[in-house]
Design a protein around this motif. Sequence first.
Motif, PDB file in Angstrom:
ATOM      1  N   GLY A 145       0.736  -1.052  -0.117  1.00  0.00           N
ATOM      2  CA  GLY A 145      -0.087  -0.016  -0.143  1.00  0.00           C
ATOM      3  C   GLY A 145       1.266   1.260  -0.177  1.00  0.00           C
ATOM      4  O   GLY A 145       2.380   1.295  -0.261  1.00  0.00           O
ATOM      5  N   ASN A 146       0.501   2.797   0.389  1.00  0.00           N
ATOM      6  CA  ASN A 146       0.921   3.634   0.556  1.00  0.00           C
ATOM      7  C   ASN A 146       1.624   3.921   1.409  1.00  0.00           C
ATOM      8  O   ASN A 146       1.362   3.224   2.553  1.00  0.00           O
ATOM      9  CB  ASN A 146      -0.080   4.542   0.322  1.00  0.00           C
ATOM     10  N   LEU A 147       2.731   4.600   1.295  1.00  0.00           N
ATOM     11  CA  LEU A 147       4.004   5.106   2.179  1.00  0.00           C
ATOM     12  C   LEU A 147       2.715   6.283   2.974  1.00  0.00           C
ATOM     13  O   LEU A 147       2.110   6.867   2.686  1.00  0.00           O
ATOM     14  CB  LEU A 147       5.624   5.967   1.495  1.00  0.00           C
ATOM     15  N   THR A 148       3.485   6.242   4.240  1.00  0.00           N
ATOM     16  CA  THR A 148       2.609   6.875   5.281  1.00  0.00           C
ATOM     17  C   THR A 148       3.486   8.323   5.708  1.00  0.00           C
ATOM     18  O   THR A 148       4.959   8.389   5.534  1.00  0.00           O
ATOM     19  CB  THR A 148       2.577   7.011   6.802  1.00  0.00           C
ATOM     20  N   VAL A 149       2.835   9.829   5.010  1.00  0.00           N
ATOM     21  CA  VAL A 149       4.223  10.833   4.846  1.00  0.00           C
ATOM     22  C   VAL A 149       4.616  11.251   5.985  1.00  0.00           C
ATOM     23  O   VAL A 149       5.432  11.705   6.076  1.00  0.00           O
ATOM     24  CB  VAL A 149       2.936  11.844   4.503  1.00  0.00           C
ATOM     25  N   SER A 150       4.438  11.090   7.200  1.00  0.00           N
ATOM     26  CA  SER A 150       4.863  11.715   8.161  1.00  0.00           C
ATOM     27  C   SER A 150       5.978  11.083   8.724  1.00  0.00           C
ATOM     28  O   SER A 150       6.700  11.462   9.149  1.00  0.00           O
ATOM     29  CB  SER A 150       3.834  11.421   9.359  1.00  0.00           C
ATOM     30  N   ARG A 151       5.793   9.560   7.865  1.00  0.00           N
ATOM     31  CA  ARG A 151       6.910   8.598   8.176  1.00  0.00           C
ATOM     32  C   ARG A 151       8.367   8.609   7.304  1.00  0.00           C
ATOM     33  O   ARG A 151       9.563   8.455   7.674  1.00  0.00           O
ATOM     34  CB  ARG A 151       7.062   7.452   7.965  1.00  0.00           C
ATOM     35  N   VAL A 152       8.098   9.441   6.126  1.00  0.00           N
ATOM     36  CA  VAL A 152       9.441   9.148   4.986  1.00  0.00           C
ATOM     37  C   VAL A 152      10.393   9.815   5.191  1.00  0.00           C
ATOM     38  O   VAL A 152       9.920  11.351   5.467  1.00  0.00           O
ATOM     39  CB  VAL A 152       8.089   9.352   3.785  1.00  0.00           C
ATOM     40  N   GLU A 153      11.345   9.968   5.405  1.00  0.00           N
ATOM     41  CA  GLU A 153      12.960  10.766   5.485  1.00  0.00           C
ATOM     42  C   GLU A 153      13.366  10.895   4.331  1.00  0.00           C
ATOM     43  O   GLU A 153      14.214  11.961   3.736  1.00  0.00           O
ATOM     44  CB  GLU A 153      13.901   9.873   6.037  1.00  0.00           C
ATOM     45  N   GLY A 154      13.051  10.357   3.256  1.00  0.00           N
ATOM     46  CA  GLY A 154      13.836  10.728   1.610  1.00  0.00           C
ATOM     47  C   GLY A 154      13.510   9.643   0.643  1.00  0.00           C
ATOM     48  O   GLY A 154      13.062   9.241   1.062  1.00  0.00           O
TER      49      GLY A 154
END
Length: 293
Positions: free
Chosen positions: A20-29
């Motif tokens: 599924g989709n990435l969790t925006v708040s967890r993404v570092e780069g």
Amino acid sequence: MVNYLPRSAWNARPPKDGPGNLTVSRVEGAVIHWPGTGSTKVIHTQAAVASALRGWQDYHMDTRGWSDIAYQVAVDQSGRAWTLRGLRTQSGANGDNDVNERYGAILLVLVTGEQPSAAMKATTRAVIADFRKLYPRGTAIRPHSAVRPEPTDCPGDPARAAIARGDFTPGHSEDDDMTPAQMQELKNFIEARSQAYALWVHKQLRRDLTAVVKAYALDIKNYERQTDAADAARAAAAVWATAPKNLQADGTPTTPEPVTPDPTTTPDPSLPDLDPFPTVDEHPTPNGSNNPA
Ligand SMILES: [Zn+2]
């Protein structure tokens, strides 16, 4: 905004159920990958890239058992961007679930030893700009080798160097492509050329000056010798003219004819011939002067 080729452009199979989709708040780069083909056979044409992507999808789905090709987006050497999973979907490329949740995954279609082209770098910067719009905190740009729990050579030395230079960083100008070391090298080159040119001009002027000094010395020598000869002739004529020669009958001397020195008087033929090209010292003394002897 990058114009992404759709999945249909590489004849993608539909994905299986995935993370599924990435969790925006967890993404570092974003993490940069290469295919790691182990070959130097380039993959440049659109057809070659499409075929390669389909092959990697088959390998990831059928051999590795993943839901889809592992990466989100691919960028090739012509600057084409290809939709793989897409930037919103979590990748399976980074090594384990933790790094897959913290980073996106961009595939550079490079083979062993291949430098990323300017087009590849420009499109990758644009893809990363799109990535940052989706994940405002996800500003890091890392080589796979920096995040994978197990060692990996991915994405190869040229791409790793490009990341370190900031070549994939949005806003990076192509004008700044020189590293500080390359900049210094160019500066040194220009300075060396300037010094060599100044030296050449100096030598040239000195040589010209030496030639002028020689010519003057020759002129002066000739002039002095001719003047000496003419003066001697005039002096002799004057002495001769004033010498008592004839006495009149009453014993008084005749009045001597006044003698006007003839300006065209030629030197006494008994004088040695003048050398029109007297030897001049070919090796002037260090202070540059000639000493006509
Ligand atoms: Zn990788």
